[in-house]
Write a protein that holds these residues in place. Structure first.
Motif, mmCIF file in Angstrom:
data_model
loop_
_atom_site.group_PDB
_atom_site.id
_atom_site.type_symbol
_atom_site.label_atom_id
_atom_site.label_comp_id
_atom_site.label_asym_id
_atom_site.label_seq_id
_atom_site.Cartn_x
_atom_site.Cartn_y
_atom_site.Cartn_z
ATOM 1 N N ARG C 374 -2.053 11.486 -1.838
ATOM 2 C CA ARG C 374 -2.409 10.731 -3.027
ATOM 3 C C ARG C 374 -3.286 9.531 -2.699
ATOM 4 O O ARG C 374 -4.282 9.252 -3.357
ATOM 5 C CB ARG C 374 -1.141 10.234 -3.704
ATOM 6 C CG ARG C 374 -1.012 10.760 -5.105
ATOM 7 C CD ARG C 374 0.246 10.280 -5.741
ATOM 8 N NE ARG C 374 0.143 8.937 -6.241
ATOM 9 C CZ ARG C 374 1.209 8.197 -6.537
ATOM 10 N NH1 ARG C 374 2.426 8.676 -6.324
ATOM 11 N NH2 ARG C 374 1.051 6.984 -7.019
ATOM 12 N N MET C 378 -7.596 8.611 -3.477
ATOM 13 C CA MET C 378 -8.258 7.461 -4.100
ATOM 14 C C MET C 378 -8.989 6.582 -3.093
ATOM 15 O O MET C 378 -9.520 5.529 -3.443
ATOM 16 C CB MET C 378 -7.285 6.627 -4.950
ATOM 17 C CG MET C 378 -6.128 6.024 -4.255
ATOM 18 S SD MET C 378 -5.221 4.884 -5.381
ATOM 19 C CE MET C 378 -3.779 5.837 -5.777
ATOM 20 N N MET D 9 3.248 -2.688 -10.163
ATOM 21 C CA MET D 9 3.832 -1.463 -9.627
ATOM 22 C C MET D 9 3.407 -0.257 -10.455
ATOM 23 O O MET D 9 3.094 0.809 -9.934
ATOM 24 C CB MET D 9 5.368 -1.585 -9.583
ATOM 25 C CG MET D 9 5.868 -2.486 -8.464
ATOM 26 S SD MET D 9 5.125 -2.110 -6.829
ATOM 27 C CE MET D 9 5.903 -0.522 -6.477
ATOM 28 N N PHE D 12 -0.026 0.582 -9.610
ATOM 29 C CA PHE D 12 -0.134 1.136 -8.267
ATOM 30 C C PHE D 12 0.387 2.572 -8.246
ATOM 31 O O PHE D 12 -0.245 3.477 -7.708
ATOM 32 C CB PHE D 12 0.668 0.288 -7.262
ATOM 33 C CG PHE D 12 0.853 0.951 -5.927
ATOM 34 C CD1 PHE D 12 -0.245 1.333 -5.153
ATOM 35 C CD2 PHE D 12 2.130 1.213 -5.430
ATOM 36 C CE1 PHE D 12 -0.076 1.960 -3.922
ATOM 37 C CE2 PHE D 12 2.304 1.836 -4.196
ATOM 38 C CZ PHE D 12 1.201 2.204 -3.448
ATOM 39 N N LEU D 13 1.528 2.788 -8.869
ATOM 40 C CA LEU D 13 2.148 4.118 -8.809
ATOM 41 C C LEU D 13 1.413 5.120 -9.696
ATOM 42 O O LEU D 13 1.307 6.297 -9.367
ATOM 43 C CB LEU D 13 3.629 4.033 -9.193
ATOM 44 C CG LEU D 13 4.490 3.247 -8.189
ATOM 45 C CD1 LEU D 13 5.901 3.054 -8.717
ATOM 46 C CD2 LEU D 13 4.512 3.958 -6.834
ATOM 47 N N LYS D 14 0.897 4.646 -10.837
ATOM 48 C CA LYS D 14 0.158 5.542 -11.732
ATOM 49 C C LYS D 14 -1.158 4.894 -12.109
ATOM 50 O O LYS D 14 -1.370 4.509 -13.266
ATOM 51 C CB LYS D 14 0.987 5.811 -12.987
ATOM 52 C CG LYS D 14 2.221 6.640 -12.672
ATOM 53 C CD LYS D 14 2.944 7.064 -13.947
ATOM 54 C CE LYS D 14 4.211 7.822 -13.560
ATOM 55 N NZ LYS D 14 5.365 7.488 -14.390
ATOM 56 N N PRO D 15 -2.049 4.768 -11.163
ATOM 57 C CA PRO D 15 -3.318 4.070 -11.454
ATOM 58 C C PRO D 15 -4.129 4.844 -12.474
ATOM 59 O O PRO D 15 -4.105 6.074 -12.506
ATOM 60 C CB PRO D 15 -4.016 4.034 -10.090
ATOM 61 C CG PRO D 15 -3.386 5.117 -9.287
ATOM 62 C CD PRO D 15 -1.995 5.287 -9.789
ATOM 63 N N VAL D 18 -8.815 6.902 -11.618
ATOM 64 C CA VAL D 18 -9.055 7.077 -10.185
ATOM 65 C C VAL D 18 -10.113 8.151 -9.950
ATOM 66 O O VAL D 18 -10.136 9.156 -10.645
ATOM 67 C CB VAL D 18 -7.762 7.511 -9.472
ATOM 68 C CG1 VAL D 18 -8.037 7.825 -8.007
ATOM 69 C CG2 VAL D 18 -6.689 6.444 -9.609
ATOM 70 N N THR D 58 -10.283 3.116 -4.199
ATOM 71 C CA THR D 58 -9.843 1.910 -3.501
ATOM 72 C C THR D 58 -9.090 2.248 -2.214
ATOM 73 O O THR D 58 -8.287 3.180 -2.169
ATOM 74 C CB THR D 58 -8.946 1.047 -4.408
ATOM 75 O OG1 THR D 58 -9.770 0.405 -5.375
ATOM 76 C CG2 THR D 58 -8.204 -0.029 -3.615
ATOM 77 N N ALA D 62 -1.094 -2.185 -2.335
ATOM 78 C CA ALA D 62 -0.657 -1.873 -3.689
ATOM 79 C C ALA D 62 -1.383 -2.729 -4.715
ATOM 80 O O ALA D 62 -1.812 -2.229 -5.766
ATOM 81 C CB ALA D 62 0.853 -2.080 -3.800
ATOM 82 N N VAL D 65 -5.029 -1.628 -5.288
ATOM 83 C CA VAL D 65 -5.099 -0.459 -6.165
ATOM 84 C C VAL D 65 -4.852 -0.890 -7.616
ATOM 85 O O VAL D 65 -5.610 -0.538 -8.525
ATOM 86 C CB VAL D 65 -4.064 0.614 -5.730
ATOM 87 C CG1 VAL D 65 -4.005 1.746 -6.748
ATOM 88 C CG2 VAL D 65 -4.398 1.127 -4.334
#
Ligand code: PLP
Ligand code: PLP
Ligand code: FES
Ligand code: FES
Lengths: 194, 384, 384, 194
Positions: C374, C378, D9, D12-15, D18, D58, D62, D65
């Motif tokens: 993942r 990106m 968060m 970061f976890l679900k940007p 992308v 990126t 965290a 991102v």
């Protein structure tokens, strides 16, 4: 806390022969109030120079009291000649050993005894010559210098093994080292000069 | 057992143990790590820092955790030395703890420093004149303890700090003994640095604090990682830090007790001993002492012997000499006060906590009366 | 939770907590006090000293308890500086822990010392030539770590010590990471001083050891009271000392496990990661590493992001940068090894203990495969 | 661990947004592999200079991102003129704040955006003159010197309050102090000469 033997505790808690001795004809005093350690030894010596009674007054720690008590027990019944041979090690042994930081208490016992004997015999004891370096074992700088010169000692460890000095509380170790160094330096200078 | 040696070390409070245990047993993470497990610890460490700050009225950012009072003291002097490398003079007192005093001797003997040791009078009070006159442009730091560990005598820190700061000199105070017994307020006192030790206030051994006022250019004594914002290397002693936080909270709450209950019991012990044992005297300024401390000398007997007899009765106290080192000399504090040898050698320090009771004081007195008598009967220096 | 960050800190062993608890809760006496209550503690401290000595084949008198590995390291260098005030040169390595490295920088920048930092090659192996050629009459001490904390690379301490001692120079080793993972024998290695830290071997944080060979003229770093025979001031951290004694006893018994079970599991993790995640590389000499350590770089992704994703899965590990300080630079160790930025930034350190299981390694791999993928998707620097 | 907000968060976890953007007509790149922090921003701008789509790639932590993700969300739909006014604070605010050590991530977002706009407009952005002192807040020595001279700043604290420099990770504090001192010394020398 000090690792005192049972025997030390016994002689501290129930010391033998405490107090002034009526009719004492030999007295030896050592230590002082300022030192924190003092012993006054009383002997009653008969015409055959035999110690028929002994007592003490002590100001000091538990092992000082115990050493004094032990000393009186050891010498009672001895002739002065035999008593003169009693060493601080005898006192410590009698007590089942003393912590090394406390060996000076037995040295104090030996010293008071010597003085009492001299007192009886009417002899004047001269102070040891030199500067006191190790109080625990009553060793002066002159004794150390002598041992370094004549017995090939080279460092503090040697001195402790040979003279005991430094083997107690250890607070004299720096000064012992100093004396050893100076003595060896002088010896070198001499041998170079030769 | 009667434990009355709380200036030496204290019992860890039950509440403190409860607080720290999870951080020994379960939450062992390194607080600076990058995972939630460490975060739990980190948050609790922050809380402890706030508790300590609250205790002495500081900001949390001014609190540096150290390993003990000795480290705090050493770190304070070290910071001044590093901040002013050209200044070669230090002022301390004759009655400082060895953590300051021995360090000063070391700096004097090995590092080319000149140290002024400010003397005290017979009651243990500072000679301010000497202190103030000694200050010069060459003075890197002045260090005066908040209260003395042996006699409990309290020094007027705010007053001294003001005079020292007027000259632009850094001022440090060793508050290891003052803390938890009388109120400590760094802001009101105006000090630059202040030392605490956990085990004197019912936290475990091995944790201390150095308060460093914001604005002081501090350089670390323990040099290593980024911990404590780069002011003290070494992985944080998390469980003990958390314990100390709790202990400070409790100590703050207990101060009123110190000034009432504990003071009363101490005074009761003092009065009985003075009244019932002849040739007995108190060391230090009775009018200006920690409420828990009693230093008392019994003429013509020797401290270790007294301690041994008390130990037989289960009483734990200290004498007035560093006897564990085999030294027979009275402590440097009693010597500085010119306490006569006759009572200095026979000095015992009783130091109370709120755990002590009046009944215990009675036992102590009943034990001491015959003990002192017996020792005096065998002392060549005792004449009634 | 999967805890695989044992080079950062370790879980306190249950047996260790059991051993220390009575000395927190009940036997709180100051071990140098003059009463039986303190004696109980003192005897137990002596036992701990013997256990530590046994662990590294030293004499109990050669063990000094400190507050952490950092203090031990600082104290070792300090002792050399004090012993040889006229010598102004120090030799360390480029990959030492900050407890040595930052101190050396400080001595260089502020105290007029010259420090030779011995470089390493791409596998993290020392450049002996530089080390040996740097030794001179002006060298006060040589300090080389036993094993590196990030890569686990082991240095041949006995061999180095011999060469250094031939020149009459003091030799110190930071064995904080080696201890408990591989056998440490101070006599066989012939070192003068050696540092340990309790919290790396399942004792609590805030306790360390400096071994000082008999005959070394040691001067204390923490200057204060008579504790540790005058070699380290500060009231003894009794409970933690007792804990450390027990931890050393356990660690000694566990060394064989380290070399079998732990090594196998580590190798299993390493193999799976290398096989199942492309563009992945191990940092450090794989043939000569601590059995518990794996430093592994994932190209084109950044360490903190990996840690955060692992944290989501309850996995605790470290990255290859001092990211807690906000710095983005890879660690000085990876830089010294000239690990390319591409993998240095994406380096993760896994460090195992005997508490880890093979099943945990599977979870780690299953978590990392999608996580790395993942992040790479990106990343502007990832092209498959 | 960082005290990241929930919003950080989440981003970061679900940007959002992308990947490379097909048909992007404005690209801004900042940071580098060596820095440990890099952002490539893709914009699709229509004929009215409105951003109709945005995406990012990126490399970083965290918060890097999250900042990138937040940035693309903020600017989507904006005109370039409006987007040019977006600051790093806007990005941080959007995320519910960033730890101060991580403010540089938002600065990176702002920088990439500026470059993308310049790219679209065909303008060459000059590197800021002077030496970079504070990476967290993108402040150079010239900016500090200027502020000291013209705004009466006297110490690092003043600089941090005025320019933010030093208020992040703090690693630049020593250098800020140096610049302030030197500047003030020069000013004094001047005024004395006058
Ligand atoms: C090699 C090494 N030396 C020294 C230290 C410092 O130990 P401590 O955190 O106990 O001060 C560590 C651990 O952080 C280490 O890994
Ligand atoms: C006044 C004072 N300062 C410093 C210390 C040293 O504290 P620690 O034993 O925690 O190092 C003590 C206690 O021993 C003390 O009483
Ligand atoms: S004075 Fe104690 S050993 Fe010499
Ligand atoms: S570089 Fe981080 S605050 Fe300046």
């Amino acid at each position: 806390m000090w690792n005192y033997s049972e025997k030390v505790m016994e002689h501290f808690l129930k010391p033998k022969n405490v107090g002034e001795l009526e009719g004492a004809n030999a007295i030896g005093e050592t230590g002082s109030l300022n030192c924190g350690d003092a012993l006054k030894l009383y002997l009653k010596v008969n015409e055959n120079e035999r110690i028929i009674d002994a007592s003490f007054m002590t100001f000091g720690c538990a092992s000082a009291v115990a050493s004094s008590s032990a000393l009186t027990e050891i010498i009672k019944g001895m002739t002065l000649d035999d008593a003169a041979k009693v060493t601080n090690d005898d006192i410590a042994d009698y007590l089942g050993g003393l912590p090394k930081e406390k060996m000076h208490c037995s040295v104090m016992g030996q010293a008071a005894l010597k003085k009492a004997i001299a007192d009886f015999r009417g002899i004047q004891i001269l102070e040891k010559p030199g500067e006191m370096i190790c109080e625990c074992f009553d060793v002066t700088d002159l004794e150390i210098i002598d041992a370094v010169k004549n017995n090939g000692l080279e460092n503090t460890e040697d001195v402790t093994n040979y003279l005991k000095a430094g083997g107690g509380c250890g607070k004299c170790l720096d000064r012992i080292e100093e004396v050893v160094h100076k003595t060896m330096a002088t010896m070198e200078a001499h041998s170079e000069a030769e | 057992m009667i434990y009355i040696d709380n200036n030496a070390t204290t019992r860890v409070a039950d509440e403190v143990i409860q607080e720290m245990l999870p951080y020994l047993e379960q939450f062992y993470g390194n607080p600076s790590s990058m995972y939630g497990f460490a975060d739990t610890v980190n948050k609790k460490v922050q809380q402890a820092r706030a508790q300590v700050a609250e205790f002495i009225n500081a900001d949390p950012g001014e609190i540096i955790f150290t390993s003990c009072g000795t480290e705090s003291d050493n770190a304070a002097i070290n910071a001044a030395i590093n901040a002013f490398p050209q200044k070669k003079h230090i002022i301390a007192t004759e009655v400082e703890h060895p953590a300051i005093r021995s360090l000063c001797f070391h700096l004097q003997d090995k590092k080319g420093y000149k140290v002024t040791f400010v003397p005290v009078d017979k009651k243990g009070r500072l000679d301010f004149d000497t202190l103030y006159k000694a200050m010069s442009d060459d003075t890197a730091i002045v260090s005066v303890m908040w209260a003395n560990n042996e006699t409990g005598v309290i020094f007027p820190i705010a007053e001294i700090a003001e005079k020292v700061k007027e000259k632009g000199i850094w001022f440090h105070t060793d508050a290891v003994q003052g803390a938890g017994k009388i109120p400590i307020d760094v802001k009101a006192a105006g000090v630059d640095m202040l030392s605490l030790s956990g085990h004197k206030i019912h936290a475990p051994k091995g944790i201390g604090v150095l308060y460093v006022r914001k604005g002081i250019k501090f350089s670390p004594f323990l040099i290593g990682g980024h911990q404590e914002k780069g002011r003290r290397g070494g992985t944080e002693n998390t469980a003990s830090i958390i314990a100390l936080g709790k202990a400070c909270e409790l100590a703050k709450a207990n101060i009123p007790l110190m000034n009432t209950q504990v003071r009363e019991i101490r005074d009761y012990l003092e009065t009985r001993l003075l009244d019932e044992i002849p040739a007995t005297s108190v060391n230090g300024d009775r009018g200006n002492r920690l409420p828990n401390t009693l230093s008392i000398g019994f003429d013509a007997v020797e401290g270790e012997s007294i301690l041994m007899l008390m130990n037989q009765a289960g009483i734990c106290a200290s004498s007035g000499s560093a006897c564990t080192s085999g030294s027979l000399d009275p402590s440097h504090v009693l010597m500085a006060m010119q306490v006569p040898f006759k009572s200095a050698h026979g000095t015992i320090r009783f130091s109370l906590s709120h755990y002590n009771t009046k009944a215990e004081m009675d036992t102590i007195v009943e034990t001491l009366i015959p003990a002192i008598d017996r020792l005096r009967q065998m002392s060549p220096f005792w004449k009634d």
